[in-house]
Write a protein that holds these residues in place. Sequence first.
Motif, PDB file in Angstrom:
ATOM      1  N   GLY B 108      48.847  39.504  35.891  1.00 55.85           N
ATOM      2  CA  GLY B 108      48.766  38.107  36.311  1.00 55.85           C
ATOM      3  C   GLY B 108      50.123  37.537  36.670  1.00 55.85           C
ATOM      4  N   LYS B 127      46.978  30.615  39.290  1.00 63.49           N
ATOM      5  CA  LYS B 127      46.115  31.424  38.430  1.00 63.49           C
ATOM      6  C   LYS B 127      44.695  31.477  38.989  1.00 63.49           C
ATOM      7  CE  LYS B 127      44.820  32.112  33.620  1.00 63.49           C
ATOM      8  NZ  LYS B 127      45.004  31.740  32.226  1.00 63.49           N
ATOM      9  N   ALA B 130      44.796  33.716  41.871  1.00 63.05           N
ATOM     10  CA  ALA B 130      44.960  35.105  41.418  1.00 63.05           C
ATOM     11  C   ALA B 130      43.624  35.687  40.963  1.00 63.05           C
ATOM     12  CB  ALA B 130      45.976  35.167  40.277  1.00 63.05           C
ATOM     13  N   PHE B 131      42.812  34.855  40.267  1.00 62.61           N
ATOM     14  CA  PHE B 131      41.496  35.325  39.815  1.00 62.61           C
ATOM     15  C   PHE B 131      40.636  35.728  41.008  1.00 62.61           C
ATOM     16  CE2 PHE B 131      40.454  34.034  35.245  1.00 62.61           C
ATOM     17  CZ  PHE B 131      41.747  34.291  34.827  1.00 62.61           C
ATOM     18  N   LEU B 134      41.883  38.987  42.474  1.00 61.32           N
ATOM     19  CA  LEU B 134      41.518  40.142  41.647  1.00 61.32           C
ATOM     20  C   LEU B 134      40.055  40.513  41.869  1.00 61.32           C
ATOM     21  CD1 LEU B 134      43.417  39.277  38.334  1.00 61.32           C
ATOM     22  CD2 LEU B 134      43.856  41.227  39.835  1.00 61.32           C
ATOM     23  N   PRO B 142      38.176  39.206  36.079  1.00 64.71           N
ATOM     24  CA  PRO B 142      39.593  38.970  36.390  1.00 64.71           C
ATOM     25  C   PRO B 142      40.410  38.512  35.187  1.00 64.71           C
ATOM     26  CG  PRO B 142      38.190  37.304  37.418  1.00 64.71           C
ATOM     27  CD  PRO B 142      37.294  38.365  36.907  1.00 64.71           C
ATOM     28  N   GLN B 143      39.770  37.789  34.259  1.00 59.13           N
ATOM     29  CA  GLN B 143      40.500  37.325  33.069  1.00 59.13           C
ATOM     30  C   GLN B 143      41.163  38.511  32.360  1.00 59.13           C
ATOM     31  OE1 GLN B 143      40.967  34.033  31.495  1.00 59.13           O
ATOM     32  NE2 GLN B 143      42.447  35.403  30.557  1.00 59.13           N
ATOM     33  N   TYR B 145      41.894  41.547  33.607  1.00 62.10           N
ATOM     34  CA  TYR B 145      42.955  42.200  34.386  1.00 62.10           C
ATOM     35  C   TYR B 145      44.171  41.300  34.518  1.00 62.10           C
ATOM     36  CZ  TYR B 145      39.573  45.768  35.432  1.00 62.10           C
ATOM     37  OH  TYR B 145      38.665  46.793  35.307  1.00 62.10           O
ATOM     38  N   TYR B 146      43.915  39.996  34.539  1.00 63.45           N
ATOM     39  CA  TYR B 146      45.019  39.049  34.674  1.00 63.45           C
ATOM     40  C   TYR B 146      46.003  39.200  33.513  1.00 63.45           C
ATOM     41  CZ  TYR B 146      47.445  34.622  35.534  1.00 63.45           C
ATOM     42  OH  TYR B 146      48.396  33.674  35.785  1.00 63.45           O
ATOM     43  N   SER B 147      45.465  39.361  32.301  1.00 64.87           N
ATOM     44  CA  SER B 147      46.348  39.414  31.132  1.00 64.87           C
ATOM     45  C   SER B 147      46.670  40.850  30.715  1.00 64.87           C
ATOM     46  CB  SER B 147      45.736  38.632  29.977  1.00 64.87           C
ATOM     47  OG  SER B 147      44.400  39.012  29.810  1.00 64.87           O
TER      48      SER B 147
END
Lengths: 316, 330
Positions: B108, B127, B130-131, B134, B142-143, B145-147
Motif C-alpha cells: 500500500g 488509499k 489504491a484499493f 489492486l 485489496p485490504q 494486499y494493501y497492508s
Amino acid sequence: MSLFIAKRFATFVATLFGASVVVFLILEILPGDPAYAILGADADPSAYQALRKELGLDEPALDRYLSWISGVLTGDFGISYTYSVPVSELVVERLALTVPLAVIAMAMTVIVAIGLGLYAAAHHNKVGDWGVMVFSQLGIAVPNFWFGILLILLFSVYLGWFSSGGFPGWDAGLWPALKSLLLPAVALATVQAAILARVTRSSVLETIGEDYVRTARAKGLTRAATLWRHVLRNALIPVVTIMGLQFANLLAGTIVIENVFFLPGLGRLVFQAIANRDLVVVKDVVLLLAAMVVVVNFVVDIAYAIIDPRLRAHDA
Amino acid sequence: MSVLEVDRLTVSLPMVGGAARAVRGISFRLERGESLGIVGESGCGKSMTALALMGLLPDGGTLDGSIALNGRNLRTLDEAAMCHVRGNAIAMVFQEPMTSLNPVHTIGKQLVEPLMLHLGLDRDEAKVEAFSLLERVGLVDPQRYYSAFPHQLSGGQRQRAMIAMALSCHPEVLIADEPTTALDVTVQGQILDLIYDVVSERQMSLIMISHDLGVIAQTVDRVAVMYGGSIVEQGPTAEVFAQLAHPYTQGLFAAVPQVGDGRRRLRTIPGTVPELADLPQGCTFAGRCSLSRESCHHQVPDMRSVGPNHMAACLRLDAAMATSTFGLRR
C-alpha cells in the motif's frame, strides 16, 4: 516472541556468568594485594593478617567467588575497600555521569555518521565523497585520548570556551553539567562516527543499486526522496549492527576519556579501583558493563525486527 | 502525432577501456493504443533502450538522438521535469518482481506514493484509489494486499502489484521489460493477459520487451528485433512472422523449441553475442551469419523495405529471404 525473549534471557545469564568467572580469575592471577594497598607495603604483619581476615581474603578462592556471586544475586554488591561505602551507591552516583556521556556520544556518532555517510554516497566519486573519506580515515587513525587533549588545548586553553575538565554535578544546573560533558563526548564520538560513516556510506551505495530503488525512481521520485524513503531504511541494518558493537567500545572509551577530562564517572571509578586493588568495585563494575553490552545487543535485535519486516515472521 | 517518437537514439555506457555503445542509433514510433515488441538476446540493448526512455540510465551513461513524447523532446527536460514524466506519462514494469519492490514498506505504501506525488491526492484518497487499482490487477481482497509486505506475496502477486503501481497515474506509455521472465510458466499467461487487457481498456501504448518470441507474438501489434544495439528488423507482427527477413530473426525463430520435434538437438545460432564495448565493424551479426560475405564485415547495412511497413537491415536480404523457411507455427 516469548521464545525469543526466553532465549535472549538465557544468553544474558550465560554471558554474565562467563564474565564473572573471567574477571574473578584475572583478579586472582594478577599480582597485588588489597591489604597491602590499604596498609602500605611496610605494614605491621599482624595488622596485615587481621585486615586480610576482615576482608575475607584468607578464605579459599571458590568460597570467595560464591560469596561474591550470592551477594550480587541478593542485591548485596559488597563494600568498597577504599571508599568504605556500598559499591551500589558508588556505582549509581557514577552512572549519573557516564550514562549521559555515553548517550550524548552515541547520539553525536549516529547523527554525524548517518549524515556524512548519506552525503558521501549521494556524491559517490565526487569531491564531497572524498572529503568524507579523508575525514573518516583521520578519525579512525586518531586515538581518542589524544584527540581529547587537542580539544582541551583548542577549546579550553586557547579559546577558553569550555573548562578543561571536571564535572560540576547535575545540581549545578542542566547546561553547566551538559557543557562539561560536551568535549569528552566529541572526543569519544569522533572515532566511532568515522567508522560508522564508512559503514553507512558503503551500505547506502550497495542499497542504491537495488532493483526497488530503480522502481522508486521510475515512479518519479527525485534522487533525494528516493534516498530518504527507500534507501536509508534498507541500508540501516548493517549500520545498526555496527552501532551495537560500538556501544561496547564507547564504554571502554569512557575509561580513558574520563581520566583525560577528570570526570568522576564509572570509567574513572574502575580505573582507580584497579590502581587501588579495590577488587570488589572492579568485579562489580565489570559485571555491570557486561550486562549493559548484552542489553544493548538485545535492543539491536529488536531494532532489526522494527527495520525489516522480513525478520518479524521468524519469531511469530 | 505519434505518442512516442524515437529518432537515432544512441546510448553510451562507460566501461573499462572506453565507452560501450549499448544502443546504436535506433529509431521507432509508437502510436496511441499501439503495442510494440522489442525482442532480442540478453545484451542486445533492449533494456538499455527502456531505461533511456525513462531517463534512468546508469551513472555515466550518455544519450544521443531524440526521444519525443507527444512532440516534446524529453532530452531537453531538466531532472525535475523528468521526474514529472516518470511514473506519470511513461511508466515501467520491471523484470524481477521479487526484488523490484521495497522489502521494508507495505504494498500500500509503495502504491500510494505515485498517486500522491503525481495526482496530488491526500493519503485517504490515494488509499481508495489504491484499493481499486489492486482489485483491477486481480488482487481481490485489496485490504489484505494493501497492508501486506512484498515477502508475503508470490512472484505473480508481486508483479500484479507492480502493474498496479505502473497504471496508477494513467500513463500514456507503459514499458514492460521482460515482465514474465522471472515467473512460473503457469502465471506468465495470466500476467500477459492482464497487461494486454489494461493497456487496451485504457488506450495506452505499450512497449513489450522480451527475449521470448511467444510473448511477443501474443501481445503486440508491431515487433522490432534488436541485435548488437541496433534494430535489425521491424514491422507489423503478422508481416514479420509470415516473412522473416533478417538472418538473425530467422535464427532466433529457428531456435524456439517445438513440441513434437522429437528428440533432437536444439537449434542454436552459432557463436555468441559480441561484447558491446568491442563490436565489430560493419554488420554486427556478420560473425555469426551463415550468409555473410566479405562486404558484410565492412559495410553497415541500412534499413530496407521488404514488405508493407516491414523493414530489415541486411546486405544480403535477397539471399536471406530466399532461404527463409522458418515461420512460427501458431
